[in-house]
Write a protein that holds these residues in place. Structure first.
Motif: not given
Length: 317
Positions: A96-114
């Protein structure tokens, strides 16, 4: 679960030691394109370690996940990973911790791209205001050079489906002859290599995990190496002296060559070093060394895959 622990250990060691190893010496200045490839391979290896460890921990914790991951595998392959029948609570927590880290990375990438898209739309609106289309002229669908009225020398490129090279009249008045061509070649180097995607990815990872050394170093190195690589594109076509004079001409009024230049690369902190590198070039690595380094870097992301699939491959072999 030995394999998952080995992957976590490998990822942690790589994340801590890789920046110290890669930032030693001056080889990156001599071969910025090679350095860009090496850094990408190292970061990919760290991310693969986390992804594969998450999958194995999830397979240990939940029978349903195990069935999906090992569905096509023979029974002896599943037994080689020594997964327990009931699962361990710590495995679920790690997954769960690794999945949360991956989701957080994807969210930061989406924020950066947006955010980058919003800034790009704003700059394009400003560009249309300052350089409107002539009557009957259509919006360009391919590369276009736009000249803006402005006293301050400047040149940049706007990425997107219809990338544009922009240069100000101040730059045209300040630069002479082939210096203008060198500046445009520098910006074209960024555009063709799609350096914007590298910068977005590096910024997203460093923002998501600011305490991970490899991600911090990845962002810092990307901002420097993409400029060195673009400088080399321009210098190969128009000469090192011409490119250096063009950099000085564009930035000499911005205080980056004074006794106390800005240390921030985003504000020209690397410009004195870039000019010195162009005027006093070091010898490139030999072709053999470049090929060996490229092959070795390409092998780095394969190490987590070998660790993860090793037990199954040994069983099948």
């Amino acid at each position: 679960m030995t394999v998952a622990l080995a992957l976590l250990f490998l990822g942690a060691v790589t994340a801590v030691l890789a920046p110290r190893v890669l930032t030693r010496g001056t080889w990156a200045d001599r071969e910025p394109v090679l350095a860009l490839w090496v850094w990408q391979c190292v970061v990919a290896a760290v991310l693969l370690c986390a992804l594969l460890a998450m999958a194995l921990c999830a397979a240990e914790a939940w029978q349903a996940v195990r069935g999906h991951i090992f569905a096509p595998a023979p029974r002896q392959v599943v037994e080689a990973y020594a997964l327990s029948g009931d699962g361990h609570p710590w495995a679920a927590a790690v997954a769960f911790a690794l999945f949360a880290g991956g989701a957080w990375s994807a969210a930061m990438l989406s924020r950066e791209i947006c955010g980058a898209r919003a800034r790009r739309r704003s700059r394009r609106r400003e560009l249309r205001t300052r350089s409107p289309l002539l009557p009957g002229e259509e919006e360009p669908t391919s590369q276009r050079l736009t000249v803006l009225e402005g006293a301050r020398p400047g040149a940049w490129w706007l990425p997107g489906s219809a990338p544009r090279l922009v240069i100000t009249t101040g730059a045209l008045q300040r630069l002479k002859g082939r210096q203008i061509d060198a500046v445009l070649a520098h910006e074209e180097g960024h555009m063709r290599a799609r350096h914007d995607w590298l910068l977005h990815s590096a910024t997203a990872l460093a923002t998501a995990f600011p305490r991970v050394p490899v991600f911090r170093a990845f962002r810092a190195q990307m901002h420097q190496l993409v400029e060195l690589a673009a400088d080399d594109v321009a210098s190969r076509r128009y000469g090192r002296l011409t490119t250096a004079l063009a950099l000085v001409g564009l930035n000499e009024d911005r205080g980056v060559f004074g006794p106390c230049p800005s240390p921030d690369p985003a504000h020209g902190g690397q410009l004195p070093h870039r000019v010195h590198r162009l005027l006093s070039p070091a010898d490139r690595l030999s072709v053999g060394r470049r090929l060996r380094a490229t092959a070795l870097a390409s092998f780095v992301p394969l190490v987590p895959l070998l660790v993860a699939f090793g037990p199954g491959l040994r069983t099948l072999g």
